[in-house]
Write an enzyme that holds these catalytic residues in place. Structure first.
Site, PDB file in Angstrom:
ATOM      1  CD  GLU A 123      53.955  38.671  32.483  1.00 44.89           C
ATOM      2  OE1 GLU A 123      53.882  37.960  31.446  1.00 44.89           O
ATOM      3  OE2 GLU A 123      54.886  38.598  33.300  1.00 44.89           O
ATOM      4  CG  LEU A 124      50.799  35.255  29.770  1.00 44.38           C
ATOM      5  CD1 LEU A 124      52.244  35.562  29.426  1.00 44.38           C
ATOM      6  CD2 LEU A 124      50.659  33.801  30.205  1.00 44.38           C
ATOM      7  CG  ASP A 125      44.243  39.096  32.212  1.00 37.73           C
ATOM      8  OD1 ASP A 125      44.305  38.888  33.450  1.00 37.73           O
ATOM      9  OD2 ASP A 125      43.268  39.628  31.668  1.00 37.73           O
ATOM     10  CG  HIS A 171      59.055  45.039  34.341  1.00 38.26           C
ATOM     11  ND1 HIS A 171      59.053  44.998  35.717  1.00 38.26           N
ATOM     12  CD2 HIS A 171      58.226  44.057  33.930  1.00 38.26           C
ATOM     13  CE1 HIS A 171      58.249  44.043  36.129  1.00 38.26           C
ATOM     14  NE2 HIS A 171      57.730  43.448  35.075  1.00 38.26           N
ATOM     15  N   GLY A 172      62.140  46.687  35.453  1.00 42.96           N
ATOM     16  CA  GLY A 172      62.625  46.815  36.818  1.00 42.96           C
ATOM     17  C   GLY A 172      61.580  46.421  37.855  1.00 42.96           C
ATOM     18  NE  ARG A 178      54.858  44.910  35.055  1.00 44.12           N
ATOM     19  CZ  ARG A 178      53.571  44.720  34.808  1.00 44.12           C
ATOM     20  NH1 ARG A 178      52.712  45.731  34.970  1.00 44.12           N
ATOM     21  NH2 ARG A 178      53.116  43.550  34.407  1.00 44.12           N
ATOM     22  CB  THR A 211      56.395  46.735  40.239  1.00 42.49           C
ATOM     23  OG1 THR A 211      55.867  45.452  40.611  1.00 42.49           O
ATOM     24  CG2 THR A 211      56.764  46.739  38.770  1.00 42.49           C
ATOM     25  N   GLY A 224      58.285  39.119  32.752  1.00 41.21           N
ATOM     26  CA  GLY A 224      58.911  37.868  33.130  1.00 41.21           C
ATOM     27  C   GLY A 224      58.279  36.606  32.588  1.00 41.21           C
TER      28      GLY A 224
END
EC number: 5.4.2.12
Length: 216
Positions: free
Chosen positions: A90-92, A17-18, A66, A20, A159
Site C-alpha cells: 500500500e501507499l505510505d 486484503h480482508g 494483512r 483489519t 485498496g
C-alpha cells in the site's frame, strides 16, 4: 493501454486484503503491518473457497501481513506457492497514517482539502507520491501478466494502490481514482483480462468471491 509485451490472454484477479481493525474504523492504513480482524479472516476463508474452484495458475501477495494472511487460505486450497512482491504494498500515507478523514480535516485542513481536490497531485503530508506507487504497480503487473505465471493469477494487495493501478490499466486518469472507483471492498476488487496485444479490460468490479460464485 499496454504496459507489457504481447502474449497469450491473461486473467488477473486484483484483490484487496480482508478487513483489519483500522479499516473497520475507517482509518487510513498504509505501511502499518496491521493484522486481520475475525471478519477479515472469514473473508480470507471465503476467498480460499473461491480459489479452490477458480483454476488459478499463480498467487502473488504484497509483503504486508494483512495481504499474506488473506492469501493463505487460497494457498492451502490450491497448493500453489504465494511469492510476495514488495511492489504491491500500500501507499505510505505519511502523517495521515492511522487517522480518519475527519481527523485529518482537523489536524491539517488545507492539505486534506488539496488531497480531496486532486489526490494524485497532492499526496497526504509526508506520504508516498501516487505516481511512484503507480510506477511500481505497472512494473509488478507487467511481470505478473507476462505469461510466466500462467494465465489466471490471483494478486492480493491494497485498496488505494489497486484503484490507482486499475485506473491506469483501463485508461482512466489516475487522479480520478477516488471518484471513478470510490469503493473497493475487502477480499474482492477487480477482475481484469489482458488480451494477446497487451490491452487490459475490466471483467468485474467488487464481485463476490466465495464458494459457488463466478470464476470467469
Amino acid at each position: 493501454m499496454p504496459h507489457d509485451r504481447p502474449g497469450l490472454p491473461v486473467t488477473v484477479f486484483l484483490v484487496r486484503h480482508g478487513e483489519t481493525p483500522m479499516h473497520a474504523e475507517n482509518r487510513y492504513v498504509g505501511r502499518t503491518d496491521a493484522p486481520l480482524t475475525d471478519l477479515g479472516h472469514e473473508q480470507a476463508v471465503e476467498l480460499g473457497e473461491w480459489a479452490a474452484q477458480a483454476k488459478l495458475t499463480a498467487i502473488v501477495s504484497s509483503t504486508l501481513r494483512r495481504a499474506r494472511d488473506t492469501a493463505e487460505p487460497a494457498v492451502r486450497k490450491t497448493g500453489l506457492r504465494a511469492p510476495v512482491d514488495e511492489r504491491l504494498v500500500e501507499l505510505d500515507f505519511g502523517t495521515a497514517e492511522g487517522l480518519t478523514a475527519a481527523e485529518m480535516r482537523e489536524r491539517f485542513p488545507h492539505e486534506r482539502a488539496a488531497f480531496e481536490a486532486d489526490p494524485y497531485a497532492n499526496p497526504l503530508p509526508g506520504g508516498e507520491s501516487p505516481s511512484a506507487a503507480l510506477a511500481r504497480g505497472r512494473a509488478a503487473l507487467a511481470d505478473i501478466s507476462n505469461g510466466e505465471s500462467g494465465d489466471r493469477v490471483l494478486v492480493v494487495a491494497h485498496g488505494t494502490f489497486l484503484r490507482i493501478v486499475v485506473c491506469d490499466l483501463l485508461g482512466i486518469p489516475p487522479r480520478a481514482f477516488r471518484t471513478a472507483l470510490p469503493v473497493i471492498r475487502n477480499a474482492t476488487g477487480a477482475v481484469l483480462r489482458r488480451d494477446h496485444a497487451g490491452r487490459w479490460g475490466l471483467m468485474a468490479w467488487n464481485p463476490p468471491l466465495g464458494a459457488g460464485t463466478e470464476t470467469w
